[in-house]
Scaffold this motif. Structure first.
Motif, PDB file in Angstrom:
ATOM      1  N   TYR A 188       9.491  11.764  -2.678  1.00  0.00           N
ATOM      2  CA  TYR A 188       8.917  10.960  -1.914  1.00  0.00           C
ATOM      3  C   TYR A 188       7.266  11.563  -1.733  1.00  0.00           C
ATOM      4  CZ  TYR A 188      13.207   9.528   0.747  1.00  0.00           C
ATOM      5  OH  TYR A 188      14.443   9.279   1.058  1.00  0.00           O
ATOM      6  N   ARG A 189       6.724  10.575  -1.346  1.00  0.00           N
ATOM      7  CA  ARG A 189       5.344  11.143  -1.221  1.00  0.00           C
ATOM      8  C   ARG A 189       4.922  11.032   0.398  1.00  0.00           C
ATOM      9  NH1 ARG A 189       1.274  10.850  -5.169  1.00  0.00           N
ATOM     10  NH2 ARG A 189       0.504  12.122  -3.855  1.00  0.00           N
ATOM     11  N   PHE A 190       3.967  11.646   0.762  1.00  0.00           N
ATOM     12  CA  PHE A 190       3.474  11.807   1.968  1.00  0.00           C
ATOM     13  C   PHE A 190       3.843  10.708   2.995  1.00  0.00           C
ATOM     14  CE2 PHE A 190       0.848  12.455   5.896  1.00  0.00           C
ATOM     15  CZ  PHE A 190       1.117  13.678   6.380  1.00  0.00           C
ATOM     16  N   ASP A 191       3.145   9.525   2.569  1.00  0.00           N
ATOM     17  CA  ASP A 191       3.261   8.343   3.664  1.00  0.00           C
ATOM     18  C   ASP A 191       4.594   7.568   3.548  1.00  0.00           C
ATOM     19  OD1 ASP A 191       3.129   7.300   0.867  1.00  0.00           O
ATOM     20  OD2 ASP A 191       1.511   6.140   1.280  1.00  0.00           O
ATOM     21  N   GLN A 192       5.525   8.187   2.675  1.00  0.00           N
ATOM     22  CA  GLN A 192       6.768   7.451   2.768  1.00  0.00           C
ATOM     23  C   GLN A 192       7.957   8.330   3.482  1.00  0.00           C
ATOM     24  OE1 GLN A 192       7.393   7.978  -1.587  1.00  0.00           O
ATOM     25  NE2 GLN A 192       7.341   5.849  -1.752  1.00  0.00           N
TER      26      GLN A 192
END
Length: 171
Positions: free
Chosen positions: A149-153
């Motif tokens: 995942y990325r932070f905003d996910q």
């Protein structure tokens, strides 16, 4: 003559005053290093005593919050009642930090890659393992499982400290 000089200078003064009014992006404060007295804001655990990635949130007022686990950081950061202005959020790059005794290697949490649901346990069990590069995250994911995942996910539902991430059968 004075009138012409004034007319020539007026646009320059106007341009300079506009430039002075524009806000420049502020450089975030640097991360703090963990010491023997650094404890988690959530439970008072000493950060130096436990394995896995650590995190910190720096605010516009007061002391930073430290977390013995990245999962804890997300559980605080994503809460709607979080009222203080966040200046920076840091996590450790586990592509470089030692798992058993992580120190240093702080990176901007918002640009990091996270492996969620791996077999590797952090200070509180399941953790969101943070990496500076996608390659390091993918290499870890192949060896230890989990999902990238990325932070905003990452959502508040994923960042529960009640074992919710452990019970997610989709990972």
């Amino acid at each position: 003559m004075i009138r012409r000089s004034f007319a020539a200078i007026l646009p320059l003064c106007f341009s300079l005053s506009l430039a002075a009014c524009q806000q420049t992006p502020q450089t975030p404060p640097p991360p703090h290093e963990i010491t023997a007295s650094t404890v988690s804001v959530l439970d008072g655990m000493s950060l130096k005593d436990y394995p896995g990635p650590k995190a910190q949130i720096l605010y516009d007022q007061g002391e930073p919050d430290f977390f013995c686990d990245t999962l804890g950081m997300f559980s605080v950061y994503l809460k709607p009642e979080q009222a203080r202005k966040v200046l920076a959020v840091y996590v450790q790059d586990m592509g470089k930090a030692d798992w058993q005794r992580p120190a240093g290697h702080w990176i901007d949490a918002k640009t990091a890659y996270y492996v969620v649901g791996s077999k590797k346990l952090g200070a509180m069990g399941q953790t969101f393992v943070s990496f500076a590069t996608a390659g390091d995250a993918q290499h870890f994911q192949q060896a230890e499982g989990g999902k990238l995942y990325r932070f905003d996910q990452i959502t508040i539902d994923m960042a529960t400290t009640d074992g919710g991430v452990v019970n997610d059968q989709n990972m």
